[in-house]
Design a protein around this motif. Structure first.
Motif, mmCIF file in Angstrom:
data_model
loop_
_atom_site.group_PDB
_atom_site.id
_atom_site.type_symbol
_atom_site.label_atom_id
_atom_site.label_comp_id
_atom_site.label_asym_id
_atom_site.label_seq_id
_atom_site.Cartn_x
_atom_site.Cartn_y
_atom_site.Cartn_z
ATOM 1 N N TYR A 11 0.841 -1.196 0.000
ATOM 2 C CA TYR A 11 0.000 0.000 0.000
ATOM 3 C C TYR A 11 0.873 1.241 0.000
ATOM 4 O O TYR A 11 1.934 1.264 0.623
ATOM 5 C CB TYR A 11 -0.909 0.028 1.230
ATOM 6 C CG TYR A 11 -1.892 -1.116 1.254
ATOM 7 C CD1 TYR A 11 -3.025 -1.102 0.439
ATOM 8 C CD2 TYR A 11 -1.678 -2.229 2.060
ATOM 9 C CE1 TYR A 11 -3.930 -2.153 0.434
ATOM 10 C CE2 TYR A 11 -2.580 -3.293 2.065
ATOM 11 C CZ TYR A 11 -3.691 -3.247 1.255
ATOM 12 O OH TYR A 11 -4.586 -4.291 1.241
ATOM 13 N N THR A 13 0.969 4.376 1.622
ATOM 14 C CA THR A 13 0.384 4.994 2.808
ATOM 15 C C THR A 13 1.455 5.048 3.882
ATOM 16 O O THR A 13 2.598 4.659 3.646
ATOM 17 C CB THR A 13 -0.853 4.197 3.288
ATOM 18 O OG1 THR A 13 -1.523 4.932 4.319
ATOM 19 C CG2 THR A 13 -0.474 2.816 3.803
ATOM 20 N N LYS A 30 -15.456 -0.648 7.460
ATOM 21 C CA LYS A 30 -15.499 -0.188 6.068
ATOM 22 C C LYS A 30 -14.851 -1.170 5.101
ATOM 23 O O LYS A 30 -15.153 -1.137 3.910
ATOM 24 C CB LYS A 30 -14.839 1.186 5.945
ATOM 25 C CG LYS A 30 -15.634 2.266 6.641
ATOM 26 C CD LYS A 30 -14.950 3.609 6.547
ATOM 27 C CE LYS A 30 -15.772 4.657 7.281
ATOM 28 N NZ LYS A 30 -15.096 5.934 7.369
ATOM 29 N N TRP A 31 -13.929 -2.033 5.579
ATOM 30 C CA TRP A 31 -13.277 -2.943 4.638
ATOM 31 C C TRP A 31 -13.399 -4.424 5.019
ATOM 32 O O TRP A 31 -13.137 -5.289 4.186
ATOM 33 C CB TRP A 31 -11.832 -2.544 4.396
ATOM 34 C CG TRP A 31 -10.889 -2.719 5.549
ATOM 35 C CD1 TRP A 31 -10.675 -1.869 6.595
ATOM 36 C CD2 TRP A 31 -9.990 -3.815 5.756
ATOM 37 N NE1 TRP A 31 -9.719 -2.376 7.440
ATOM 38 C CE2 TRP A 31 -9.278 -3.556 6.943
ATOM 39 C CE3 TRP A 31 -9.718 -4.989 5.042
ATOM 40 C CZ2 TRP A 31 -8.316 -4.429 7.450
ATOM 41 C CZ3 TRP A 31 -8.758 -5.856 5.544
ATOM 42 C CH2 TRP A 31 -8.071 -5.578 6.730
ATOM 43 N N ASN A 121 -10.299 -9.691 -1.765
ATOM 44 C CA ASN A 121 -11.337 -8.680 -2.004
ATOM 45 C C ASN A 121 -11.331 -7.627 -0.904
ATOM 46 O O ASN A 121 -11.413 -6.423 -1.188
ATOM 47 C CB ASN A 121 -12.718 -9.327 -2.096
ATOM 48 C CG ASN A 121 -12.939 -10.006 -3.423
ATOM 49 O OD1 ASN A 121 -12.202 -9.787 -4.377
ATOM 50 N ND2 ASN A 121 -13.943 -10.846 -3.486
ATOM 51 N N GLY A 124 -8.537 -5.237 -1.160
ATOM 52 C CA GLY A 124 -8.812 -4.257 -2.214
ATOM 53 C C GLY A 124 -9.654 -3.110 -1.672
ATOM 54 O O GLY A 124 -9.417 -1.934 -1.988
ATOM 55 N N GLU A 125 -10.643 -3.434 -0.821
ATOM 56 C CA GLU A 125 -11.443 -2.402 -0.175
ATOM 57 C C GLU A 125 -10.574 -1.568 0.774
ATOM 58 O O GLU A 125 -10.766 -0.355 0.907
ATOM 59 C CB GLU A 125 -12.619 -3.025 0.593
ATOM 60 C CG GLU A 125 -13.667 -3.647 -0.303
ATOM 61 C CD GLU A 125 -14.283 -2.644 -1.265
ATOM 62 O OE1 GLU A 125 -14.742 -1.577 -0.817
ATOM 63 O OE2 GLU A 125 -14.314 -2.933 -2.485
ATOM 64 N N ASN A 127 -7.483 -0.844 0.342
ATOM 65 C CA ASN A 127 -6.733 0.083 -0.505
ATOM 66 C C ASN A 127 -7.564 1.354 -0.779
ATOM 67 O O ASN A 127 -7.052 2.462 -0.729
ATOM 68 C CB ASN A 127 -6.321 -0.597 -1.807
ATOM 69 C CG ASN A 127 -5.263 0.191 -2.541
ATOM 70 O OD1 ASN A 127 -4.359 0.766 -1.941
ATOM 71 N ND2 ASN A 127 -5.362 0.201 -3.854
ATOM 72 N N LYS A 128 -8.859 1.169 -1.055
ATOM 73 C CA LYS A 128 -9.753 2.319 -1.295
ATOM 74 C C LYS A 128 -9.868 3.179 -0.044
ATOM 75 O O LYS A 128 -9.851 4.416 -0.133
ATOM 76 C CB LYS A 128 -11.156 1.823 -1.707
ATOM 77 C CG LYS A 128 -11.202 1.142 -3.056
ATOM 78 C CD LYS A 128 -12.616 0.657 -3.326
ATOM 79 C CE LYS A 128 -12.646 -0.288 -4.519
ATOM 80 N NZ LYS A 128 -13.970 -0.908 -4.679
ATOM 81 N N LEU A 129 -9.963 2.554 1.125
ATOM 82 C CA LEU A 129 -10.064 3.294 2.381
ATOM 83 C C LEU A 129 -8.800 4.111 2.629
ATOM 84 O O LEU A 129 -8.869 5.279 3.017
ATOM 85 C CB LEU A 129 -10.302 2.312 3.537
ATOM 86 C CG LEU A 129 -10.302 2.908 4.940
ATOM 87 C CD1 LEU A 129 -11.489 3.839 5.139
ATOM 88 C CD2 LEU A 129 -10.308 1.805 5.996
ATOM 89 N N ALA A 131 -6.797 5.301 0.472
ATOM 90 C CA ALA A 131 -6.651 6.359 -0.527
ATOM 91 C C ALA A 131 -7.477 7.604 -0.174
ATOM 92 O O ALA A 131 -7.272 8.663 -0.746
ATOM 93 C CB ALA A 131 -7.071 5.838 -1.895
ATOM 94 N N GLN A 132 -8.399 7.480 0.782
ATOM 95 C CA GLN A 132 -9.278 8.605 1.149
ATOM 96 C C GLN A 132 -8.513 9.676 1.923
ATOM 97 O O GLN A 132 -7.619 9.402 2.660
ATOM 98 C CB GLN A 132 -10.462 8.116 1.994
ATOM 99 C CG GLN A 132 -11.395 7.240 1.218
ATOM 100 C CD GLN A 132 -12.524 6.664 2.094
ATOM 101 O OE1 GLN A 132 -12.573 6.889 3.292
ATOM 102 N NE2 GLN A 132 -13.394 5.906 1.460
#
Length: 132
Positions: A11, A13, A30-31, A121, A124-125, A127-129, A131-132
């Protein structure tokens, strides 16, 4: 026979931000799944998801180790199986962090495949968290 799943994710981050995503209940929700997780050794917790015809949607666990921000482990019990999940974080420099997942105690190849699919999976979620 006991099988072990071992996956690595990278990641972009900070290690602190990744650690908080692994240990804060609202971020885990969230993930992974809604939960009552607390980053305290000995704390028993539950992850809950909408049940399906194949699964009751409940994972129970207990925090085993907390070594912020490097290592976290807990039990992961679901569907009659009890596994151990170990997360190991390593700062790679240049704003990159490696996250290693080791899930041990898996009873068969079908469960191993399901765990690999699920964590891939969910990460992957994650990773989206991040990126916020």
């Amino acid at each position: 026979m006991s099988l072990t799943l071992n996956l690595d994710f990278q990641y972009t981050t900070t290690i602190e931000k990744l650690w908080s995503a692994l240990t804060e209940s609202d971020k885990l929700a969230k993930w992974v799944m809604p939960n009552d997780f607390k980053p305290v050794v000995g704390h028993s917790f539950t992850f809950r998801q909408t049940p399906t015809e194949y699964w009751d949607g409940i994972v129970v666990g207990e925090v085993l180790t907390m070594d912020a921000p490097n290592r976290l482990s807990y039990t992961w019990g679901s569907g009659g199986e009890k596994h151990t999940v170990v997360w190991t974080l390593k700062d790679l420099g240049d704003g990159k962090v490696n996250l290693n997942l080791e899930q041990s105690g898996i009873s068969n190849n079908q469960a191993l495949g399901g765990a690999k699919y699920g964590w891939t999976n969910m990460c992957g979620e994650l990773n989206k968290l991040l990126a916020q």
